[in-house]
Design a protein around this motif. Structure first.
Motif, PDB file in Angstrom:
ATOM      1  N   SER A  87      -0.152  43.260  32.635  1.00  0.00           N
ATOM      2  CA  SER A  87       0.980  42.724  33.399  1.00  0.00           C
ATOM      3  C   SER A  87       1.640  43.817  34.233  1.00  0.00           C
ATOM      4  O   SER A  87       1.939  43.632  35.419  1.00  0.00           O
ATOM      5  CB  SER A  87       2.014  42.100  32.455  1.00  0.00           C
ATOM      6  OG  SER A  87       1.443  41.036  31.729  1.00  0.00           O
ATOM      7  N   ILE A  88       1.850  44.973  33.590  1.00  0.00           N
ATOM      8  CA  ILE A  88       2.456  46.103  34.303  1.00  0.00           C
ATOM      9  C   ILE A  88       1.520  46.595  35.402  1.00  0.00           C
ATOM     10  O   ILE A  88       1.952  46.917  36.513  1.00  0.00           O
ATOM     11  CB  ILE A  88       2.796  47.237  33.326  1.00  0.00           C
ATOM     12  CG1 ILE A  88       3.921  46.778  32.383  1.00  0.00           C
ATOM     13  CG2 ILE A  88       3.214  48.501  34.071  1.00  0.00           C
ATOM     14  CD1 ILE A  88       4.235  47.759  31.282  1.00  0.00           C
ATOM     15  N   GLY A  89       0.214  46.644  35.091  1.00  0.00           N
ATOM     16  CA  GLY A  89      -0.763  47.066  36.085  1.00  0.00           C
ATOM     17  C   GLY A  89      -0.763  46.157  37.298  1.00  0.00           C
ATOM     18  O   GLY A  89      -0.871  46.634  38.440  1.00  0.00           O
ATOM     19  N   SER A 140       0.238  47.379  41.081  1.00  0.00           N
ATOM     20  CA  SER A 140      -0.705  47.225  42.193  1.00  0.00           C
ATOM     21  C   SER A 140      -0.138  46.369  43.318  1.00  0.00           C
ATOM     22  O   SER A 140      -0.595  46.447  44.458  1.00  0.00           O
ATOM     23  CB  SER A 140      -2.020  46.619  41.692  1.00  0.00           C
ATOM     24  OG  SER A 140      -1.832  45.275  41.260  1.00  0.00           O
ATOM     25  N   GLN A 141       0.862  45.544  43.007  1.00  0.00           N
ATOM     26  CA  GLN A 141       1.461  44.681  44.018  1.00  0.00           C
ATOM     27  C   GLN A 141       2.661  45.328  44.716  1.00  0.00           C
ATOM     28  O   GLN A 141       3.074  44.883  45.783  1.00  0.00           O
ATOM     29  CB  GLN A 141       1.900  43.353  43.392  1.00  0.00           C
ATOM     30  CG  GLN A 141       0.757  42.498  42.871  1.00  0.00           C
ATOM     31  CD  GLN A 141      -0.201  42.095  43.966  1.00  0.00           C
ATOM     32  OE1 GLN A 141       0.178  41.558  44.998  1.00  0.00           O
ATOM     33  NE2 GLN A 141      -1.481  42.380  43.760  1.00  0.00           N
ATOM     34  N   TYR A 142       3.223  46.369  44.119  1.00  0.00           N
ATOM     35  CA  TYR A 142       4.426  46.978  44.668  1.00  0.00           C
ATOM     36  C   TYR A 142       4.245  48.467  44.990  1.00  0.00           C
ATOM     37  O   TYR A 142       4.334  48.870  46.143  1.00  0.00           O
ATOM     38  CB  TYR A 142       5.605  46.771  43.713  1.00  0.00           C
ATOM     39  CG  TYR A 142       6.016  45.327  43.598  1.00  0.00           C
ATOM     40  CD1 TYR A 142       6.841  44.732  44.567  1.00  0.00           C
ATOM     41  CD2 TYR A 142       5.567  44.531  42.551  1.00  0.00           C
ATOM     42  CE1 TYR A 142       7.203  43.398  44.487  1.00  0.00           C
ATOM     43  CE2 TYR A 142       5.927  43.188  42.457  1.00  0.00           C
ATOM     44  CZ  TYR A 142       6.745  42.630  43.421  1.00  0.00           C
ATOM     45  OH  TYR A 142       7.095  41.306  43.332  1.00  0.00           O
ATOM     46  N   TRP A 143       3.999  49.284  43.993  1.00  0.00           N
ATOM     47  CA  TRP A 143       3.902  50.725  44.227  1.00  0.00           C
ATOM     48  C   TRP A 143       2.574  51.141  44.852  1.00  0.00           C
ATOM     49  O   TRP A 143       2.531  52.064  45.656  1.00  0.00           O
ATOM     50  CB  TRP A 143       4.095  51.485  42.914  1.00  0.00           C
ATOM     51  CG  TRP A 143       5.519  51.584  42.483  1.00  0.00           C
ATOM     52  CD1 TRP A 143       6.622  51.179  43.180  1.00  0.00           C
ATOM     53  CD2 TRP A 143       5.998  52.134  41.258  1.00  0.00           C
ATOM     54  NE1 TRP A 143       7.765  51.433  42.456  1.00  0.00           N
ATOM     55  CE2 TRP A 143       7.416  52.018  41.273  1.00  0.00           C
ATOM     56  CE3 TRP A 143       5.396  52.698  40.145  1.00  0.00           C
ATOM     57  CZ2 TRP A 143       8.207  52.464  40.226  1.00  0.00           C
ATOM     58  CZ3 TRP A 143       6.187  53.140  39.097  1.00  0.00           C
ATOM     59  CH2 TRP A 143       7.573  53.024  39.133  1.00  0.00           C
ATOM     60  N   PHE A 144       1.497  50.504  44.455  1.00  0.00           N
ATOM     61  CA  PHE A 144       0.167  50.928  44.898  1.00  0.00           C
ATOM     62  C   PHE A 144      -0.592  49.763  45.525  1.00  0.00           C
ATOM     63  O   PHE A 144      -1.690  49.421  45.098  1.00  0.00           O
ATOM     64  CB  PHE A 144      -0.634  51.500  43.722  1.00  0.00           C
ATOM     65  CG  PHE A 144      -0.127  52.820  43.213  1.00  0.00           C
ATOM     66  CD1 PHE A 144      -0.554  54.010  43.777  1.00  0.00           C
ATOM     67  CD2 PHE A 144       0.780  52.873  42.161  1.00  0.00           C
ATOM     68  CE1 PHE A 144      -0.099  55.235  43.305  1.00  0.00           C
ATOM     69  CE2 PHE A 144       1.241  54.084  41.681  1.00  0.00           C
ATOM     70  CZ  PHE A 144       0.805  55.267  42.247  1.00  0.00           C
ATOM     71  N   LYS A 145      -0.006  49.183  46.563  1.00  0.00           N
ATOM     72  CA  LYS A 145      -0.708  48.133  47.287  1.00  0.00           C
ATOM     73  C   LYS A 145      -1.957  48.709  47.939  1.00  0.00           C
ATOM     74  O   LYS A 145      -2.004  49.903  48.252  1.00  0.00           O
ATOM     75  CB  LYS A 145       0.202  47.543  48.381  1.00  0.00           C
ATOM     76  CG  LYS A 145       1.356  46.704  47.856  1.00  0.00           C
ATOM     77  CD  LYS A 145       2.150  46.155  49.030  1.00  0.00           C
ATOM     78  CE  LYS A 145       3.301  45.281  48.549  1.00  0.00           C
ATOM     79  NZ  LYS A 145       4.081  44.732  49.679  1.00  0.00           N
ATOM     80  N   SER A 189      -5.450  57.619  44.224  1.00  0.00           N
ATOM     81  CA  SER A 189      -6.107  57.635  42.900  1.00  0.00           C
ATOM     82  C   SER A 189      -5.217  57.023  41.834  1.00  0.00           C
ATOM     83  O   SER A 189      -5.127  57.515  40.709  1.00  0.00           O
ATOM     84  CB  SER A 189      -6.489  59.078  42.518  1.00  0.00           C
ATOM     85  OG  SER A 189      -7.434  59.608  43.411  1.00  0.00           O
ATOM     86  N   GLY A 190      -4.558  55.924  42.198  1.00  0.00           N
ATOM     87  CA  GLY A 190      -3.660  55.255  41.269  1.00  0.00           C
ATOM     88  C   GLY A 190      -4.361  54.666  40.060  1.00  0.00           C
ATOM     89  O   GLY A 190      -3.781  54.587  38.972  1.00  0.00           O
ATOM     90  N   VAL A 191      -5.617  54.250  40.237  1.00  0.00           N
ATOM     91  CA  VAL A 191      -6.365  53.667  39.119  1.00  0.00           C
ATOM     92  C   VAL A 191      -6.533  54.688  38.006  1.00  0.00           C
ATOM     93  O   VAL A 191      -6.308  54.392  36.825  1.00  0.00           O
ATOM     94  CB  VAL A 191      -7.747  53.169  39.591  1.00  0.00           C
ATOM     95  CG1 VAL A 191      -8.575  52.715  38.391  1.00  0.00           C
ATOM     96  CG2 VAL A 191      -7.598  52.030  40.578  1.00  0.00           C
ATOM     97  N   ASN A 235       7.705  50.100  49.840  1.00  0.00           N
ATOM     98  CA  ASN A 235       6.645  50.406  50.803  1.00  0.00           C
ATOM     99  C   ASN A 235       6.818  51.794  51.396  1.00  0.00           C
ATOM    100  O   ASN A 235       7.926  52.189  51.773  1.00  0.00           O
ATOM    101  CB  ASN A 235       6.643  49.376  51.933  1.00  0.00           C
ATOM    102  CG  ASN A 235       6.277  47.991  51.434  1.00  0.00           C
ATOM    103  OD1 ASN A 235       5.362  47.837  50.636  1.00  0.00           O
ATOM    104  ND2 ASN A 235       7.004  46.983  51.903  1.00  0.00           N
ATOM    105  N   PRO A 236       5.725  52.570  51.526  1.00  0.00           N
ATOM    106  CA  PRO A 236       5.831  53.878  52.172  1.00  0.00           C
ATOM    107  C   PRO A 236       6.173  53.715  53.649  1.00  0.00           C
ATOM    108  O   PRO A 236       5.783  52.737  54.280  1.00  0.00           O
ATOM    109  CB  PRO A 236       4.428  54.475  51.984  1.00  0.00           C
ATOM    110  CG  PRO A 236       3.530  53.300  51.780  1.00  0.00           C
ATOM    111  CD  PRO A 236       4.356  52.271  51.082  1.00  0.00           C
ATOM    112  N   ARG A 237       6.911  54.668  54.173  1.00  0.00           N
ATOM    113  CA  ARG A 237       7.343  54.597  55.567  1.00  0.00           C
ATOM    114  C   ARG A 237       6.528  55.542  56.442  1.00  0.00           C
ATOM    115  O   ARG A 237       6.073  56.589  56.002  1.00  0.00           O
ATOM    116  CB  ARG A 237       8.834  54.951  55.680  1.00  0.00           C
ATOM    117  CG  ARG A 237       9.735  53.975  54.946  1.00  0.00           C
ATOM    118  CD  ARG A 237      11.160  54.111  55.413  1.00  0.00           C
ATOM    119  NE  ARG A 237      12.068  53.243  54.661  1.00  0.00           N
ATOM    120  CZ  ARG A 237      13.346  53.072  54.951  1.00  0.00           C
ATOM    121  NH1 ARG A 237      13.885  53.713  55.981  1.00  0.00           N
ATOM    122  NH2 ARG A 237      14.109  52.279  54.223  1.00  0.00           N
TER     123      ARG A 237
END
Length: 280
Positions: free
Chosen positions: A36-38, A42-47, A55-57, A152-154
């Motif tokens: 759930s956290i993953g 993946s939907q917010y910090w590491f889209k 290398s977020g995985v 989102n990164p700017r």
């Protein structure tokens, strides 16, 4: 002696079966929470494509993997059906607190590793995390660049040096491994760097020449861009396949990505897992 060993073996068997059941249940719950956290990360910090570029995985697997294992393992080690209900609940509470603390630390670590900015750096785009900022300037970074800031990164540009002393300081920093992109005091609005970005970007024909085996992948990305432009009624002339540009994309862990660039705004529209520094 054999009688004693027999009793110990019997007692272990009587304890291990319910302990394995409790640990298995705990493992199932832990995996469910981790997944759930993953999903949220993946939907917010590491889209996409940041999960791969940063290398977020690998980071998530290490941090959450340890947390998923430690809780059920502790349950397996200390669970005893002979304990009173109060003792069992106390054990579960302590294990849960340890696991939550480990998870909180892991999420805090991930917040420092998430992408906060895509900075134009001469002939490339650098994806930065908060942990990579120059330590003396990190506290003065904008609020959106903080570990728990904007999602989102700017897009960011780097302002020109205002003096010879500043130019020399940048060279000296670079020799010490500190790039201008890592210094928030040098950041400027991305639009102010548009002309420099476009002038340093490369023609799409060169990307085809460097990666002939990836021509289908490149063409597919270009088609997505032009199709989206049509659906949004964007000027087709500015987003024709011939006018699209590209730049290499690097991060602390990856240097084999490229971004397809809008020829007017200079902003990335698609990312491809291709080496942008390879010679044709």
């Amino acid at each position: 002696m054999s009688f004693t060993l027999h009793n110990i073996s019997k007692e272990l068997n009587q304890r291990m079966k319910p302990a394995l059941h409790a640990a298995g249940l705990h493992l199932t719950i832990s995996i469910g929470i981790a997944l759930s956290i993953g999903f949220l990360i993946s939907q917010y910090w590491f889209k996409p494509p940041w999960l791969e570029i940063m290398s977020g995985v690998e980071l998530f697997t290490i941090i959450v993997g340890v947390d998923v294992v430690c809780g059920p393992l502790l349950t397996l080690l200390i669970f005893n059906p002979k304990k009173s209900t109060t003792e069992k609940y106390t054990d579960f509470l302590l294990i849960g607190l340890i696991q939550l603390a480990a998870l909180a630390y892991g999420l805090h670590t991930l917040s420092y590793a998430r992408p906060i900015a895509i900075v134009h750096e001469t002939d490339r785009l650098r994806v930065l995390s908060y942990a990579e900022l120059e330590q003396s300037e990190a506290d003065d970074a904008p609020s959106w660049a903080k570990p728990w800031g904007s999602i989102n990164p700017r897009f960011i540009g780097i302002r020109p040096a205002t003096s010879i002393e500043e130019k020399l300081k940048r060279i000296d920093d670079a020799l010490q491994g500190i790039e201008p992109s890592q210094r928030p005091s040098l950041w400027q609005d991305y639009s102010l760097s548009t002309s420099a970005i476009i002038s340093r970007s490369l023609p799409l024909e060169l990307l085809y020449k460097i990666h002939p085996s990836a021509s289908k992948e490149i063409t597919s990305a270009v088609q997505k861009i032009t199709s989206q432009a049509r659906s949004e009624e964007v000027d087709q002339q500015s987003l024709s396949a011939q006018s699209i540009r590209w730049l290499p994309v690097v991060s602390q862990r990856q240097n084999n990505w490229v971004a397809l660039i809008n020829p007017k705004s200079g902003k990335p529209m698609q990312y491809l897992h291709l080496d942008g520094f390879q010679n044709p």
